[in-house]
Design an enzyme around this catalytic site. Structure first.
Site, short mmCIF file in Angstrom:
data_model
loop_
_atom_site.label_atom_id
_atom_site.label_comp_id
_atom_site.label_asym_id
_atom_site.label_seq_id
_atom_site.Cartn_x
_atom_site.Cartn_y
_atom_site.Cartn_z
CG ASP A 70 -6.18 0.42 1.26
OD1 ASP A 70 -6.73 1.24 0.50
OD2 ASP A 70 -5.86 -0.74 0.89
NE ARG A 101 -11.32 -1.58 -3.66
CZ ARG A 101 -10.59 -2.63 -3.29
NH1 ARG A 101 -9.44 -2.44 -2.64
NH2 ARG A 101 -11.00 -3.85 -3.56
CG ASP A 138 -2.00 -0.99 1.22
OD1 ASP A 138 -2.39 -1.42 0.12
OD2 ASP A 138 -2.47 -1.37 2.30
CG ASP A 160 -3.75 -3.63 -2.32
OD1 ASP A 160 -4.78 -3.38 -2.98
OD2 ASP A 160 -3.77 -4.35 -1.30
#
Length: 337
Positions: free
Chosen positions: A173, A226, A147, A169
């Site tokens: 997050d 997202r 991430d 990724d």
């Protein structure tokens, strides 16, 4: 007691009062005007100055100050950065140059991480885990292999004026009962899975009552999905972001799932077929209230349900001005730190 929404930047002040505790339902909020007064030329010019103040959820729970006014620790290598980030002592860490690294570098509590001009992390990300009171600003992240920024089991975190692209990724997050987080004035481009809030449909026991995050004045530039994808958090506040060419790979803007409550307010959607919706893949729907958004060649979105009240004061720009404000000021290199 009333909640005052302050439209204030560089001395230009407008006020909008909303009664605390009113229910947001079906895309409207009782007692609040449906549209903001248009900004004057002087007010708009003032708004174009890149702001540096913290607003949103990271002001709650005691606030977020990072390393405060401590003298900075200067780093320009992966080893020095890793050591400074993981120290148990409070610190202000100034990053210089391009640092190549891999994996996730752990960030401990009471840290401010500031990028000097051009500071870039290539190949790695920052892992804010089991930490509190962390600030990360003015860094460029690219080509990370996990991430870009991961926040888990952490509270009072401010992620501001960073640029993230070309990662593996998630770019940012936030998960596992994290709380009181503000994600502001960042730029994202050339990336697929941009921002996850809540990692699993099976994690309600940890996440319900947490995952309260503010996303404001971010620039989503051709990213796919997202922005954010939300589970459980309520209220999650998504306001004054600019979405340009989002979801061209079959993705979307904002998704509210698994009983979350998301307020999508005053955003600018351009060439975004699916700006927001409830439910996503196998995740059941949440609530989503949309108000005062601006659409250019974009879908109308899917809203419904009610969202808990926003507890803090915040600056709300007129949605039609958000494109110019955000493109001028979002991302690394737009502020002096």
């Amino acid at each position: 007691m009333g909640v005052i929404v302050n439209r204030r930047r560089a001395g230009a002040v407008l006020a909008l009062a909303a009664a605390s505790g009113v229910a947001l339902a079906g895309g409207i909020v009782t007692g609040v005007p449906a549209s903001a007064a248009p900004a004057s030329g002087a007010a708009l010019q003032a708004a174009m100055a890149a702001p540096t103040d913290l607003v949103g959820w990271a002001t709650q729970g005691g606030g977020t100050t990072g390393g405060g006014n401590l003298s900075p620790t200067n780093v320009s290598s992966a080893s020095a950065l890793t050591s400074a980030l993981s120290s148990s002592s409070a610190a202000v860490i100034r990053v210089s140059g391009t640092i190549s690294c891999s994996g996730m570098l752990k960030v401990a509590s009471n840290k401010t991480v500031l990028g000097n001009a051009g500071a870039t992390l290539v190949g790695c990300g920052l892992n804010v885990t089991k930490a509190s009171n962390v600030i990360i600003r003015n860094l460029t992240f690219r080509d990370w292999n996990d991430d870009g920024i991961n926040v888990q089991y952490s509270t009072r975190v401010w992620l501001d004026h960073n640029t993230l692209s070309h990662g593996y990724d998630g770019a940012i997050d936030i998960k596992r009962s994290s709380d009181y987080v503000t994600v502001s004035w960042n730029r994202f481009f050339n990336h697929d899975k941009t921002m996850l809030l809540g990692h699993s449909d099976d994690n309600a026991s940890e996440d319900v009552g947490h995952l309260r995050v503010t996303y404001h004045h971010n620039f989503f530039d051709g990213t796919n999905q997202r922005h954010p994808r939300v589970r459980f958090g309520n209220p999650v506040h998504v306001y004054n972001n600019y979405y340009r060419n989002v979801g061209s790979g079959g993705g979307y803007g904002v998704a509210s799932t698994e009983g979350a409550g998301v307020l999508v307010e005053g955003n600018y959607f351009e060439n975004t077929a699916d700006p927001f919706h409830r439910g996503e893949a196998s995740s059941g729907p949440g609530s989503l209230v949309a108000r005062n958004n601006y659409f250019v060649n974009s879908g109308s979105g899917d809203a419904g349900g009610s969202v808990a009240s926003i507890p803090y004061s915040y600056s709300l720009d007129t949605a039609s001005n958000v494109k110019s404000i955000v493109t001028a000021s979002a991302g690394a290199g737009k502020i002096s730190v």
